[in-house]
Design a protein around this motif. Structure first.
Motif, PDB file in Angstrom:
ATOM      1  N   LEU B  12       0.836  -1.203   0.000  1.00  0.00           N
ATOM      2  CA  LEU B  12       0.000   0.000   0.000  1.00  0.00           C
ATOM      3  C   LEU B  12       0.871   1.252   0.000  1.00  0.00           C
ATOM      4  O   LEU B  12       0.558   2.239  -0.662  1.00  0.00           O
ATOM      5  CB  LEU B  12      -0.930  -0.002   1.215  1.00  0.00           C
ATOM      6  N   ALA B  13       1.990   1.197   0.731  1.00  0.00           N
ATOM      7  CA  ALA B  13       2.877   2.358   0.777  1.00  0.00           C
ATOM      8  C   ALA B  13       3.416   2.655  -0.605  1.00  0.00           C
ATOM      9  O   ALA B  13       3.469   3.809  -1.052  1.00  0.00           O
ATOM     10  CB  ALA B  13       4.024   2.093   1.746  1.00  0.00           C
ATOM     11  N   ARG B  14       3.805   1.599  -1.312  1.00  0.00           N
ATOM     12  CA  ARG B  14       4.325   1.784  -2.652  1.00  0.00           C
ATOM     13  C   ARG B  14       3.205   2.263  -3.585  1.00  0.00           C
ATOM     14  O   ARG B  14       3.383   3.176  -4.390  1.00  0.00           O
ATOM     15  CB  ARG B  14       4.894   0.461  -3.141  1.00  0.00           C
ATOM     16  N   GLY B  15       2.032   1.631  -3.444  1.00  0.00           N
ATOM     17  CA  GLY B  15       0.907   1.969  -4.313  1.00  0.00           C
ATOM     18  C   GLY B  15       0.417   3.383  -4.119  1.00  0.00           C
ATOM     19  O   GLY B  15      -0.060   4.024  -5.064  1.00  0.00           O
ATOM     20  N   VAL B 248      -2.042  -1.931  -7.849  1.00  0.00           N
ATOM     21  CA  VAL B 248      -0.795  -2.288  -8.526  1.00  0.00           C
ATOM     22  C   VAL B 248       0.359  -2.335  -7.522  1.00  0.00           C
ATOM     23  O   VAL B 248       1.234  -3.201  -7.602  1.00  0.00           O
ATOM     24  CB  VAL B 248      -0.497  -1.299  -9.672  1.00  0.00           C
ATOM     25  N   GLY B 249       0.353  -1.433  -6.542  1.00  0.00           N
ATOM     26  CA  GLY B 249       1.396  -1.437  -5.514  1.00  0.00           C
ATOM     27  C   GLY B 249       1.432  -2.761  -4.770  1.00  0.00           C
ATOM     28  O   GLY B 249       2.491  -3.375  -4.616  1.00  0.00           O
ATOM     29  N   VAL B 250       0.266  -3.214  -4.329  1.00  0.00           N
ATOM     30  CA  VAL B 250       0.198  -4.478  -3.592  1.00  0.00           C
ATOM     31  C   VAL B 250       0.600  -5.636  -4.502  1.00  0.00           C
ATOM     32  O   VAL B 250       1.394  -6.506  -4.135  1.00  0.00           O
ATOM     33  CB  VAL B 250      -1.226  -4.701  -3.030  1.00  0.00           C
ATOM     34  N   LEU B 251       0.090  -5.604  -5.741  1.00  0.00           N
ATOM     35  CA  LEU B 251       0.402  -6.673  -6.686  1.00  0.00           C
ATOM     36  C   LEU B 251       1.908  -6.787  -6.932  1.00  0.00           C
ATOM     37  O   LEU B 251       2.493  -7.870  -6.880  1.00  0.00           O
ATOM     38  CB  LEU B 251      -0.317  -6.410  -8.010  1.00  0.00           C
TER      39      LEU B 251
END
Lengths: 369, 292, 424
Positions: B12-15, B248-251
């Protein structure tokens, strides 16, 4: 991009008043297919002869330039004629380079005639790149503008990931060594290796320019244009826009593949780092600078692409700058210069160098009594 | 279970950063029907301005304000200085000029600041938020979430609740009609560039502290990922950008953990191809926008 | 409208041919000199280095340091009365550019030899060209095993300890000091990562690594990998990472309150740059950080070599940050000077190769060099260093490779003689 229209619809434009009919050699638009091949062959012979004037390093640069030219010519027609923007043409060059590498290495282990070892890898490079191009073309045929650009962008960025993921096959970041068929024995006394490489490159470039020159004068060119300008109208006149787009994408990928094959032959290597995003963008820059949609423009573009980095690096070397600053300038200056030229050309002379030369010649002719 | 929580937090942080940057792309698309390929480089330039302020004053909140201002300024500059004079013959022209802008900006940043990474440190405690014995997210990540929530809410309100937002939407939808109704279309377009470019700058500034540091190329990969996110979400859907960004972040995080970091760009490419083939208008877009 | 355009195509073509011929032919073909790049008073050598692009950040200081060392040597009268003219070409870490600049160095600048070409993907692409043209290709800069193929590439020599050996040295240290702990690896997704892994597994056994995670240089978010290692209960984490990613891994883990024992390959273990990335928290986060090194550490200020290099750095390198890259660059320069000295008063490309293979080069490292007719590896082992109170220093523990194992090495390190300018 407006300039492209003038050339290709030449037959439809009202004929200007001319005092005298010039020699057929000076009016490319009226050449027959046979005449076009003849001129291509003549150009090739002249270019081959010109390589005797160059030292090995310049011949090497020429060989690299011809590889660029193959890719630029195909990309130029793709952007100019069917209006499809590819930011990932380096990926098709890479496909050609790797296909060339696999074929050439496999043939080197077999005892095949040297002519087969020389030509077969190029053929495979063309076929493989064309196939990849067709696949991407089908995925992108319904898309226009930013979507196709985004797709091809993602493609070229996935390339290094793919080669390192399957590093057993593609050799990872270091890539593959390419074992090539060198110049024939009897020539090795006469010319250096680099000159021979330039010959191979010139042959490939002549093939690409010859075929594409036939293409842009064929009825198919008008279809492409119809698809670009008004898809609905094209459909009404019985043209299949998707098939037309996919075909052109395949053709332009094929020429890029041949370019990649030439690069693999000349450098004896195929590696992902050579086909990066920035190289992909450089190809597009060359297309725009030369003049979108024209073959002469592609030649200009290839020349600019080879010479500008040479010039900027000799400028930074010549200037008495502190080492650190000249290090920063070295590669970056070329990028800035390319970017500035790109923007200026788009805003001021959207028809590129070729268009500018055209209007200059036109003005000179009009001035003459 | 704990691993899943950890991965979810990281993903989530990345997304969230993808989402913010994709939002910037959506904003400009809605305002001008241009996909701004220079977004990454423009945002990185704004982040360098903020970086200078940060090393000068040491204040991260001030840097956040500066990145918004610098981003807006760069947006106005590119729109008024270049995009306005484009030959409108083909939509490709905007993309090509944008690529020229990318080359000029990254080249200049390389000459001015060099290629090395400029670390940006943030004044948040490095102590993580724990659940049970496991660290889920760092306070900085939480801060990023809050900022992004505020920005998204603000933009949502702007477009749905204000007359300015209505005017921007109108001028993007149909210039002629909007103009006839008294909307100052040119000004709306400039406003779109300002807003988008400010948000993009913010996204880069928020991303840098979790990475190596600021670099002329910091925006490259972020742009491609966010562009994919924007297409998946639907280029004209802010909600789509946010949801697709987080997804997409989580993926990507899951893919990276299972098969290694190398697979990331390939996964992005496959996802993009899949969406373009199956639902080219994006998951959250209502109109068929991208067929020729 | 038709006419000017049609005409333009022809005119363009002719103008191009002329312009091309003019620009290109203005540079004449070089004559075939007896020994390229060599005069009675100077010798010209070249290298390719990433001075621009993402890789430049870590590697650009190396060639600057080599250049500074050569300036120092030249001020002392050079080697056998010849000054060293060192040409650095930027390749941006792109193999295609490497191929162009190396051809420019060899065909156009007529260099005598190539020294320390940097990077595995970049330098691999010019091995054939250099060996086909009989150009000495000395001390290629990376730990790739590709440099050690004397039969295929008789002119190519390595410099640093190869990655497999580094992995073996680290593995030996881990098995001695941390027996029974869970050992994991974070590696770059290329030869660097896989070679270190195979080195570790030679010592720790095929199942010696509990978890292997990889990262890709293009993606600067390693949180997923760190989370996976934390979840797998890793206690000793080996890093086959370049400097930036070493810092990223340690910093990301710290943010998640994860503090395992870090053990890093020398390529990403330089304290100065690491501290730069990690900022204020560096002394805390790097305390006890273990790595291997084949050269003395930059922070060991009582080492004679380091003292000399520091001095040269101040005088000839404008006091650039003194770190492992500077030591590397100067050690590279010293080794070349040594090779040139042993190549004789009238060196040839052949005698330079013979000199390197003679086994008489000592270098400036903690372990010996492997060079012989059948072995083109550089340093063959490494020492262990630990960070303590912000100083990264050798523990004295040193290993050299012997087949599939490593053995302790206890001969004294090479002594500094004659002011760091090799002489007979």
């Amino acid at each position: 991009m407006t300039g492209t229209r003038d050339v290709s619809t030449a037959s439809a434009a009202p004929a200007p008043v001319r005092p005298r009919r010039p020699h057929w050699l000076l009016t490319p638009s009226s050449w027959t297919p046979l005449q076009r091949w003849g001129v291509t062959a003549l150009g090739l012979v002249l270019a081959l002869g010109a390589t005797f004037l160059l030292d090995p390093y310049r011949n090497y640069l020429l060989a690299v330039g011809t590889a660029y030219l193959c890719a630029i010519a195909g990309l130029s027609l793709l952007v100019g004629r069917t209006g499809q923007l590819s930011l990932g043409h380096a990926a098709f060059m890479a496909a050609g380079a790797y296909a060339f590498a696999f074929t050439s290495n496999a043939l080197a282990d077999e005892s095949v005639p040297s002519l087969v070892h020389l030509y077969a890898p190029f053929l495979v490079a063309i076929v493989v790149a064309a196939a990849l191009g067709a696949v991407v073309g089908i995925a992108g045929a319904r898309l226009h503008g930013p979507y196709l650009a985004g797709l091809t962008l993602a493609l070229v960025l996935a390339l290094p990931a793919l080669t390192s993921l399957m590093s057993d096959v593609f050799g990872g970041d270091a890539g593959l060594y390419v074992s090539v068929e060198r110049r024939p024995e009897w020539l090795s006394q006469l010319i250096a290796d680099e000159q021979w490489q330039a010959w191979v490159g010139l042959g490939a470039a002549a093939l690409v320019l010859g075929v594409l020159a036939q293409l842009v004068r064929s009825p198919y060119a008008i279809r492409m244009q119809a698809v670009r300008d008004d898809e609905s109208a094209a459909r009404l006149s019985g043209i299949d826009p998707r098939a037309t787009r996919v075909t052109m994408f395949g053709i332009s990928a094929a020429t890029a593949g041949l370019g990649g094959g030439v690069l693999a032959y000349v450098t004896q290597a195929a590696s992902p780092g050579a086909y990066s995003l920035s190289f992909s963008l450089f190809l597009l820059v060359a297309v725009v600078i030369g003049g979108v949609g024209t073959l002469a423009g592609a030649v200009w573009g290839a020349v600019v692409l080879v010479l500008v980095p040479e010039l900027t690096s000799s400028i930074t070397e010549a200037l008495p700058l502190p080492a650190e600053l000249s290090q920063r300038l070295d590669g970056n200056l070329a990028i800035v210069v390319f970017g500035v030229i790109l923007v200026v050309v788009m805003l001021v002379a959207p028809r590129g160098i070729n268009g500018a030369v055209g209007s200059l010649v036109g003005r000179l002719r009009r001035r003459r009594p | 279970m704990s691993t899943v929580l950890l991965l979810l937090g990281a993903g989530l942080a990345r997304g969230a950063v993808f989402a913010l940057f994709a939002l910037a792309l959506v904003l400009i698309w809605r305002a001008t029907r241009i996909a701004n390929f220079a977004q990454g480089a423009m945002a990185v330039t704004a982040a360098y301005v903020a970086y200078l302020v940060l090393i000068g004053t040491g204040s991260f909140p001030l840097a956040v304000v500066v990145v918004l201002l610098a981003g807006a300024g760069i947006g106005v500059g590119v729109e008024r200085g270049l995009m306005r004079y484009l030959p409108t013959a083909s939509p490709l022209n905007a993309i090509i000029v944008a690529i020229g802008v990318v080359m000029v900006l990254t080249g200049l940043l390389g000459i001015l600041f060099g290629a090395d990474y400029k670390p940006i440190s943030v004044p948040f405690s490095r102590e993580p938020i724990t659940v049970g014995s496991l660290a889920i997210v760092s306070p900085y990540t939480l801060f990023v979430f809050v900022v992004i929530a505020v920005v998204v809410a603000g933009i949502g309100l702007l477009f749905t609740r204000t007359s300015l937002g209505l005017a921007m939407r109108a001028s993007a939808f149909d210039e002629e009609v909007a103009r006839l109704n008294g909307v100052r279309v040119v000004r709306m377009r400039t406003l779109g560039w300002m807003l988008s470019s400010a948000v993009g700058g913010l996204a880069v500034l928020l991303a840098v502290p979790t990475e190596l540091g600021l670099n002329p190329h910091s925006g490259d990969l972020l742009f491609v990922n966010a562009f994919t996110v924007a297409i998946i979400g639907g280029l004209d859907s802010p909600v789509g950008a946010v949801v697709a960004g987080l997804g997409v972040g989580v993926l990507l995080t899951i893919v990276t953990t299972l098969w290694g970091a190398t697979v990331g760009p390939i996964a992005i490419l496959l996802l993009l191809v899949l969406v373009l083939l199956l639902r080219p208008q994006g998951l959250f877009s209502l109109r068929k926008a991208r067929l020729a | 409208m038709t006419q000017p355009h049609a005409r333009a195509t022809t005119v363009s073509a002719i103008a191009l041919a002329l312009a091309g011929a003019l620009v290109l032919s203005s540079c004449s073909t070089p004559g075939a000199a007896e020994q390229p790049g060599l005069t009675d008073t100077s010798v010209k050598i070249g290298t390719h280095q990433p001075l621009t692009g993402p890789a430049a950040a870590s590697y650009a200081p190396i060639s600057a340091a080599t250049a500074a060392y050569f300036d120092y040597v030249n001020d002392q009268g050079g080697i056998n009365g010849r000054t060293i003219d060192y040409i650095v070409k930027d390749d941006g870490y792109n193999p295609a550019t490497t191929q162009t600049v190396v051809r420019e160095l060899v065909l156009d600048d007529d260099v005598f030899a190539i020294l320390g070409g940097l990077g595995t993907p970049t330098h691999s692409s010019v091995l054939d060209f250099l060996n086909d043209n009989d150009v000495p290709d000395l001390f290629a800069s990376s730990g790739s095993a590709a440099w050690n193929q004397p039969e295929k590439y008789p002119n190519t020599f390595g410099f640093q300890t190869d990655y497999v050996t580094e992995g073996m040295v680290l593995g030996q240290h881990i098995s001695d000091e941390f027996g029974g702990k869970t050992v994991c690896l974070l590696g770059q997704d290329d030869e660097f990562g896989t070679d270190v892994q195979s080195g570790l597994e030679k010592i720790l056994g095929a199942d010696g690594l509990a978890e292997v995670q990889t990262y890709s240089v293009s993606n600067q978010d390693v949180s997923a990998q760190i989370v996976a290692m934390q979840a797998a209960g890793c206690e000793v984490n080996v890093l086959a990472t370049i400097t930036g990613f070493t810092a990223l891994a340690i910093g990301t883990a710290a943010q998640l309150s994860y503090f395992p024992q870090w053990v890093s390959s020398s390529s990403g273990a330089d304290y100065g740059p690491l501290a730069g990335y990690l900022g204020d928290a560096a002394p805390l986060l790097l305390e006890g950080f273990i790595s291997d090194n084949y050269l003395p550490d930059a922070s060991e200020s009582d080492n004679k070599w380091i003292e000399l290099f520091q001095d040269i750095n101040d005088k000839y390198n404008k006091g650039a940050p003194f770190n492992g890259s500077v030591v590397y660059g100067m050690a590279m320069g010293y080794l070349f000077a040594e090779a040139l000295l042993h190549a004789g008063k009238q060196p040839t490309r052949e005698s330079l190769i013979t000199a390197v293979q003679s086994g008489e080069l000592k270098g400036s490292g903690l372990v010996p060099l492997a060079f012989s007719k059948t072995d083109h590896n550089g340093y063959v082992g490494a020492g262990i260093t630990v960070v303590h109170d912000g100083v990264q220093a050798s523990t004295g523990e040193r290993w050299v490779r012997d087949g599939d194992k490593v053995v302790a090495y206890d001969k004294p390190p090479v002594e500094l003689l004659s002011g760091g300018v090799p002489s007979n």
